[in-house]
Enzyme design. Structure first.
Site, PDB file in Angstrom:
ATOM      1  N   TRP A 102       0.836  -1.216   0.000  1.00  0.00           N
ATOM      2  CA  TRP A 102       0.000   0.000   0.000  1.00  0.00           C
ATOM      3  C   TRP A 102       0.856   1.246   0.000  1.00  0.00           C
ATOM      4  O   TRP A 102       0.543   2.229  -0.693  1.00  0.00           O
ATOM      5  CB  TRP A 102      -1.012  -0.034   1.141  1.00  0.00           C
ATOM      6  CG  TRP A 102      -2.006  -1.139   0.895  1.00  0.00           C
ATOM      7  CD1 TRP A 102      -2.121  -2.301   1.590  1.00  0.00           C
ATOM      8  CD2 TRP A 102      -2.959  -1.212  -0.174  1.00  0.00           C
ATOM      9  NE1 TRP A 102      -3.090  -3.096   1.024  1.00  0.00           N
ATOM     10  CE2 TRP A 102      -3.617  -2.443  -0.062  1.00  0.00           C
ATOM     11  CE3 TRP A 102      -3.302  -0.356  -1.221  1.00  0.00           C
ATOM     12  CZ2 TRP A 102      -4.618  -2.855  -0.947  1.00  0.00           C
ATOM     13  CZ3 TRP A 102      -4.301  -0.755  -2.106  1.00  0.00           C
ATOM     14  CH2 TRP A 102      -4.944  -1.987  -1.967  1.00  0.00           C
ATOM     15  N   ASP A 178      -1.674   6.671   6.390  1.00  0.00           N
ATOM     16  CA  ASP A 178      -2.724   5.788   5.889  1.00  0.00           C
ATOM     17  C   ASP A 178      -3.050   4.801   7.008  1.00  0.00           C
ATOM     18  O   ASP A 178      -2.256   3.911   7.302  1.00  0.00           O
ATOM     19  CB  ASP A 178      -2.225   5.065   4.630  1.00  0.00           C
ATOM     20  CG  ASP A 178      -3.237   4.072   4.078  1.00  0.00           C
ATOM     21  OD1 ASP A 178      -4.304   3.878   4.699  1.00  0.00           O
ATOM     22  OD2 ASP A 178      -2.941   3.472   3.026  1.00  0.00           O
ATOM     23  N   LYS A 202     -12.804  -1.615   6.802  1.00  0.00           N
ATOM     24  CA  LYS A 202     -12.190  -2.563   7.734  1.00  0.00           C
ATOM     25  C   LYS A 202     -12.772  -2.353   9.132  1.00  0.00           C
ATOM     26  O   LYS A 202     -13.627  -3.106   9.561  1.00  0.00           O
ATOM     27  CB  LYS A 202     -10.657  -2.406   7.745  1.00  0.00           C
ATOM     28  CG  LYS A 202     -10.005  -2.914   6.455  1.00  0.00           C
ATOM     29  CD  LYS A 202      -9.559  -1.796   5.613  1.00  0.00           C
ATOM     30  CE  LYS A 202      -8.656  -2.114   4.440  1.00  0.00           C
ATOM     31  NZ  LYS A 202      -8.794  -3.322   3.699  1.00  0.00           N
TER      32      LYS A 202
HETATM   33  N1  PMP Z   1      -4.290   1.417   2.160  1.00  0.00           N
HETATM   34  C1  PMP Z   1      -4.399   0.311   2.910  1.00  0.00           C
HETATM   35  C2  PMP Z   1      -3.515   0.150   4.105  1.00  0.00           C
HETATM   36  C3  PMP Z   1      -5.335  -0.672   2.542  1.00  0.00           C
HETATM   37  O1  PMP Z   1      -5.443  -1.781   3.281  1.00  0.00           O
HETATM   38  C4  PMP Z   1      -6.148  -0.489   1.416  1.00  0.00           C
HETATM   39  C5  PMP Z   1      -7.196  -1.490   0.988  1.00  0.00           C
HETATM   40  N2  PMP Z   1      -7.047  -2.755   1.376  1.00  0.00           N
HETATM   41  C6  PMP Z   1      -5.980   0.676   0.663  1.00  0.00           C
HETATM   42  C7  PMP Z   1      -5.065   1.611   1.078  1.00  0.00           C
HETATM   43  C8  PMP Z   1      -6.822   0.934  -0.550  1.00  0.00           C
HETATM   44  O2  PMP Z   1      -8.093   1.213  -0.133  1.00  0.00           O
HETATM   45  P1  PMP Z   1      -9.332   1.418  -1.136  1.00  0.00           P
HETATM   46  O3  PMP Z   1      -9.595   0.126  -1.766  1.00  0.00           O
HETATM   47  O4  PMP Z   1     -10.401   1.894  -0.207  1.00  0.00           O
HETATM   48  O5  PMP Z   1      -8.928   2.469  -2.111  1.00  0.00           O
END
Ligand code: PMP
Length: 367
Positions: A102, A178, A202
């Site tokens: 991420w 994040d 989550k």
């Molecule tokens: N950052 C983290 C730490 C994540 O776990 C996720 C999704 N699993 C995201 C960003 C991306 O999120 P989204 O699908 O809501 O764009």
């Protein structure tokens, strides 16, 4: 009706009592004769829902008054772009700590939009099995902010401290985090951060909603040209209703905050439960001959527990039998394979015990 144990990384399990309350309010919300999904976001009833959600989140996280709470859309992924657009107006470079997939995506997006970025530290060298120490995080002289991922959802790697964001000359820059897969897992000192963002799916509520916590002084650092909906100032001035918000997700998030406050007893109580759940599962993994987790002890994620089986040929049977036993969504992310059990707030201790029992039994029979 049966509700199975759901270990999905996201969209993830929601508290059963929250779903029951939503069910009870579904067709006729508080005698208004319509559901929350069907009401105007400008109506008195929805504005009250929105304001209560913010008030409860502020209470839970003890968010200081000089922070705005914003409810927006586009997932955490949109914030990979919105953060640099909002913070690089005065120039300087985005700085990152890279601890997994991420973080890498956040870096790639900033690079794509703004060219040069600076990676202040990375755990690539150890295969993302331990996060960099504070001393290893070296910002650039022209750092505008430091971004990191508190919990890497895929790798199961979690920071055990809040990094300091200082340039080599000692001046501090905003810390951006994040927290998609860790916000609300326990208490947090919000005052250490410039911007916190989290996709809801989550620990917060259903997909389609993003929670942003932004320090006041960062509302005015934005680039001149960017999409209106990215802008933290615009979202703040429009009370997160610049356009039609994700009303039902917002409402359910509010119900989750209410559950955390009144049913669980706040974030310290949640923290203790999360620590117990993770300790039980890691203990079972470490005590077995079949399962293994590669993360250094201090950085093991409490929310996402990846593990592999000593013989990958057993992966298929493991997943099949787990599902038959009512243990859902244990397959690891497609980019890394193996298994992953996500233990977010709404996953009860009984689910973790059921998983541990299943794993022990599987090892006895097949290991
Ligand atoms: N950052 C983290 C730490 C994540 O776990 C996720 C999704 N699993 C995201 C960003 C991306 O999120 P989204 O699908 O809501 O764009």
């Amino acid at each position: 009706m049966t509700r199975h144990h759901n270990f999905c990384a996201g969209p993830a399990a929601l508290p059963t009592v929250v779903l029951e309350r939503a069910r009870d309010e579904l067709l006729d919300y508080h005698g208004l004769g319509l559901s929350v999904m069907e009401m105007s976001h400008r109506s008195e009833a929805f504005v009250a829902i929105a304001e209560q959600a913010e008030a409860d989140l502020r209470d839970l996280l003890e968010i200081p008054d000089n922070y705005r709470v914003l409810f927006t859309q586009g997932g955490a992924t949109l914030q990979f772009a919105a953060v640099p657009y909002n913070l690089l107006g005065a120039g300087g470079r985005a700085n990152f700590v890279h601890t997994g997939i991420w973080g890498k995506k956040a870096i790639a997006e900033a690079r794509h939009l703004f060219g040069d970025v600076h990676v202040a530290a990375s755990s690539e060298g150890n295969g993302h099995s331990a996060v960099p120490r504070q001393d290893d995080i070296v910002l650039s002289e022209d750092a505008a902010y430091l971004h990191y991922t508190a919990n890497e959802t895929i790798g199961g790697l979690e920071f055990d401290y809040i990094p300091e964001a200082r340039r080599p000359d000692g001046t501090s820059v905003p810390l951006v985090c994040d927290m998609s897969s860790s916000l609300l897992a326990g208490p947090l000192d919000v005052s250490k951060f410039g911007v916190i963002y989290a996709g809801a799916q989550k620990n917060i509520g259903p997909a389609g909603l993003v929670v942003l916590i932004v320090r006041d002084d960062l509302l005015d650092q934005a680039c001149d040209h960017m999409p209106t909906l990215f802008g933290y100032r615009a979202l703040s001035e429009g009370a997160s209703m610049v356009n039609t918000p994700a009303t039902y997700s917002w409402y359910l998030a509010g119900r989750v905050f209410d559950w955390l406050k009144h049913d669980v007893g706040g974030l310290s109580a949640m923290d203790a439960i999360n620590t117990r759940k993770a300790a039980r599962l890691y203990g079972a993994i470490d005590g077995s001959g079949l399962y293994a987790n590669p993360i250094t002890l201090r950085n093991r994620s409490r929310m996402n527990v990846p593990f592999v089986l000593a013989d990958p040929r057993l992966d298929g049977p493991f997943l099949k039998e787990a599902e038959a036993a009512g243990l859902l969504n244990l397959k690891g992310h497609r980019s890394v394979g193996g298994m992953r059990a996500s233990l977010y707030n709404a996953v009860p201790e009984a689910a973790v015990e059921a998983l541990i029992d299943f794993m022990a039994d599987f090892e006895k029979r097949r290991g």
